[in-house]
Design a protein around this motif. Structure first.
Motif, short mmCIF file in Angstrom:
data_model
loop_
_atom_site.label_atom_id
_atom_site.label_comp_id
_atom_site.label_asym_id
_atom_site.label_seq_id
_atom_site.Cartn_x
_atom_site.Cartn_y
_atom_site.Cartn_z
N LYS A 77 0.96 -1.18 0.03
CA LYS A 77 -0.12 0.10 0.06
C LYS A 77 0.81 1.23 0.26
CE LYS A 77 -4.33 -1.75 2.16
NZ LYS A 77 -5.12 -1.62 3.38
N ILE A 80 2.39 1.85 -3.41
CA ILE A 80 1.13 2.15 -4.35
C ILE A 80 0.91 3.88 -4.15
CG2 ILE A 80 -1.22 2.05 -5.00
CD1 ILE A 80 -1.34 -1.06 -4.40
N ASP A 81 0.97 4.14 -2.78
CA ASP A 81 0.75 5.66 -2.50
C ASP A 81 1.97 6.15 -3.08
OD1 ASP A 81 -1.56 5.19 -1.52
OD2 ASP A 81 -0.63 5.23 0.64
N ASN A 84 1.55 6.65 -6.91
CA ASN A 84 0.44 7.66 -7.22
C ASN A 84 0.94 8.97 -7.18
OD1 ASN A 84 -1.48 5.58 -8.08
ND2 ASN A 84 -2.28 5.28 -5.96
N ARG A 85 1.90 9.09 -6.38
CA ARG A 85 2.50 10.52 -6.25
C ARG A 85 3.15 10.99 -7.37
NH1 ARG A 85 4.10 10.13 -0.05
NH2 ARG A 85 2.27 9.53 0.61
#
Length: 85
Positions: A77, A80-81, A84-85
């Motif tokens: 997670k 993924i964060d 995504n940034r």
């Protein structure tokens, strides 16, 4: 593995309590004219205690696997964060 230590202590306490209860039951049953010999009950108790120990080991193993997977999910997670940034 540190999270499993309190469970082990608790399960050992219950195990001792159960053994005491079974021992009392065995004596009470025999004194009241039970047709089951005490050695048969003792063997059954030992068999159930071995089975219980195996189940506790399996439970601890599954808890460890679950904990490892939860840690992996948390790391993924975070990754993924970051992506995504």
């Amino acid at each position: 593995s540190t999270t499993n230590a309190p469970e082990d202590d608790a399960s050992n306490r219950y195990s001792r309590t159960d053994r005491t209860t079974y021992s009392r039951y065995s004596r009470d049953a025999n004194s009241s004219g039970s047709s089951i010999p005490s050695n048969a009950l003792e063997k059954r108790i030992e068999e159930l205690e071995r089975e219980l120990a195996k189940e506790r080991q399996e439970n601890a193993r599954l808890m460890k696997i679950t904990q490892d997977k939860e840690e992996l999910i948390g790391k993924l997670k975070e990754e993924i964060d970051l992506l995504n940034r």
